[in-house]
Design an enzyme around this catalytic site. Structure first.
Site, PDB file in Angstrom:
ATOM      1  N   GLU A  43       0.815  -1.208   0.000  1.00 45.63           N
ATOM      2  CA  GLU A  43       0.000   0.000   0.000  1.00 45.63           C
ATOM      3  C   GLU A  43       0.852   1.262   0.000  1.00 45.63           C
ATOM      4  O   GLU A  43       0.551   2.230  -0.690  1.00 45.63           O
ATOM      5  CB  GLU A  43      -0.959   0.009   1.193  1.00 45.63           C
ATOM      6  N   TYR A 126      -6.294   6.718   3.808  1.00 44.97           N
ATOM      7  CA  TYR A 126      -6.441   5.685   2.790  1.00 44.97           C
ATOM      8  C   TYR A 126      -5.713   4.407   3.198  1.00 44.97           C
ATOM      9  O   TYR A 126      -6.286   3.306   3.203  1.00 44.97           O
ATOM     10  CB  TYR A 126      -5.933   6.145   1.407  1.00 44.97           C
ATOM     11  N   ASP A 144      -9.843   5.681  -2.457  1.00 44.65           N
ATOM     12  CA  ASP A 144      -8.653   6.112  -3.184  1.00 44.65           C
ATOM     13  C   ASP A 144      -9.098   6.832  -4.451  1.00 44.65           C
ATOM     14  O   ASP A 144     -10.294   7.056  -4.667  1.00 44.65           O
ATOM     15  CB  ASP A 144      -7.756   4.912  -3.511  1.00 44.65           C
ATOM     16  N   CYS A 199     -12.659   1.703 -15.705  1.00 46.28           N
ATOM     17  CA  CYS A 199     -13.153   3.072 -15.506  1.00 46.28           C
ATOM     18  C   CYS A 199     -11.957   4.003 -15.280  1.00 46.28           C
ATOM     19  O   CYS A 199     -11.826   4.647 -14.251  1.00 46.28           O
ATOM     20  CB  CYS A 199     -14.108   3.089 -14.304  1.00 46.28           C
ATOM     21  N   CYS A 209     -17.382  -2.411 -19.342  1.00 49.48           N
ATOM     22  CA  CYS A 209     -17.797  -2.180 -17.956  1.00 49.48           C
ATOM     23  C   CYS A 209     -19.046  -2.986 -17.587  1.00 49.48           C
ATOM     24  O   CYS A 209     -20.044  -2.958 -18.303  1.00 49.48           O
ATOM     25  CB  CYS A 209     -18.064  -0.697 -17.726  1.00 49.48           C
TER      26      CYS A 209
END
Length: 302
Positions: A43, A126, A144, A199, A209
Site C-alpha cells: 500500500e 487511505y 482512493d 473506468c 464495464c
DNA sequence: TATACGTGGGG
DNA sequence: TCCCCAAGTAT
C-alpha cells in the site's frame, strides 16, 4: 448526491464483484498467504506509483525484509537505495520508521485497529483503511483515487471527482459498502480494480464495464468534466526535479559525493537549497570534506 | 484547503 | 513531443 435503492445497490454489488472475480490481477500481496506487513508494504509503495512498477520492488523488499523487525534494523540509506526509482523516496524513510514503531508499540506485528494504523508514519486515512480491509478483512471505508472516480461517474454522473476528497464522497463510499465484513473488503478492492482497469481517467473502456447500464455518466452520454481545473504538477526546472537528481546520484554512488557532482549543470543556488531540504528531510547526510551520501547513521527526527 | 513531494508509461 | 496521471501523506 444521488441515492440508490436497496435493489440497485445489490445489483451493483453483484455485478462488480462478479466482474472482479474474473478480471482481478494476480498480485502477490493479494495472496491469502501474504502477511499484513506485505500488505502494508504494497500500500505504501502504491501511493502515487503504478502497480506495475511496484511489484518487482515489493518482491525484493519482502525477500530482504520479510518482517517489520528486519526493516527496522536496516540503515536508512540502504532503504532509500533499495527504494530505487519508485518516486517520493521519503516514503522509504517513513516505512522504516513505521517498522520501528510496529516493533516498539505492537510487538513487531502490524496492528489491526484503524487508529493504531493511522498513527504509523506514512500511513494516512487511505492506507490505514486499506490495510484494515485487505490484511485483516475488516469492513472499512477505502477511498482512493479509483473509488472516487468510479463513484463520481456511476452515482454523480460526472467525468471526474472534485480536486480534493470531500466528506460527501466518504459518506457515499460508506453507503455503498456491503454490510458483511469479507464482502466489504472485496468490494473495496473490486471497485479500485474496476477504476484501474476499466473506468480509467483517460480513456475509459465503457464497452467492457459490467455496470455501464446503471452508470449515470455513461447514460448521460459521458459529458465532459466541468468542475474547477486541476493544477498540473510543475516539473521542468523545479526543486523537485533537482532533488530527484541528487538522490539518484547518491543511490548510484558507492562513495560520498562532492557538492559539485550532485547535480552537474544545475544552478548552484538551487542545488544548495535542495540539498538543505534533503538533509532536513533525512534523505541526505553530510559527511566529512564537504561531501554527501545517503543517510548512514540516524535520520533526523521531525 | 492548497502545495510540495519523484518517476515513468500511455495517449 | 508534451501532457496527464498513478492504491496519497504531511504540513
Amino acid at each position: 448526491m444521488r441515492s440508490l435503492s436497496t435493489a440497485d445497490r445489490g445489483a451493483l454489488h453483484r455485478e462488480i464483484l462478479q466482474w472482479y472475480a474474473v478480471h482481478l490481477r494476480p498480485l502477490p500481496w493479494r495472496e491469502a498467504s501474504c502477511s499484513p506487513w506485505g500488505v502494508l508494504l504494497s500500500e505504501v509503495m502504491a501511493q502515487q506509483t503504478p502497480l506495475a512498477r511496484v511489484e518487482p520492488a515489493w518482491r525484493e523488499w519482502m525477500s530482504r525484509w520479510p518482517t517489520p523487525a528486519a526493516l527496522a534494523a536496516e540503515s536508512p540509506g540502504e532503504v532509500v537505495r533499495a527504494w530505487g526509482r519508485l518516486g517520493y523516496p521519503r516514503r522509504a524513510l517513513r516505512l522504516r520508521e513505521a517498522a520501528a514503531a510496529i516493533v516498539e508499540r505492537h510487538g513487531g506485528e502490524v496492528p489491526r485497529g484503524l487508529d493504531e494504523l493511522r498513527a504509523l508514519p506514512g500511513v494516512g486515512d487511505y492506507t490505514a483503511a486499506a490495510v484494515a480491509a485487505f490484511a485483516f478483512g475488516d469492513r472499512s471505508v477505502v477511498v482512493d483515487t479509483n473509488v472516487r472516480r468510479v463513484q463520481a461517474r456511476i452515482v454523480d454522473g460526472v467525468a471526474q471527482a472534485a480536486p480534493s476528497l470531500t466528506r460527501a464522497e466518504v459518506a457515499l463510499a460508506e453507503s455503498l459498502l456491503p454490510a458483511d465484513d469479507a464482502e466489504a473488503a472485496t468490494w473495496n478492492v473490486a471497485v479500485m480494480e474496476l477504476g484501474a482497469l476499466v473506468c480509467t481517467a483517460r480513456a475509459p473502456r465503457c464497452e467492457e464495464c459490467p455496470v455501464s447500464a446503471r452508470c449515470a455518466w455513461f447514460l448521460a452520454g459521458r459529458p465532459a468534466y466541468e468542475g474547477p481545473v486541476r493544477r498540473g504538477q510543475a516539473w521542468h526546472g523545479t526543486d523537485r526535479q533537482v532533488r530527484g537528481i541528487i538522490v539518484q546520484t547518491l543511490r548510484d554512488a558507492s562513495e560520498p559525493v562532492a557538492r559539485g557532482d550532485l547535480a552537474p549543470g544545475r544552478d548552484e543556488a538551487q542545488v544548495d537549497r535542495c540539498l538543505a531540504g534533503l538533509i532536513e528531510d533525512g534523505l541526505v547526510e553530510p559527511v566529512a570534506g564537504e561531501r554527501f551520501s545517503l543517510p548512514r547513521i540516524e535520520e533526523r527526527a521531525g
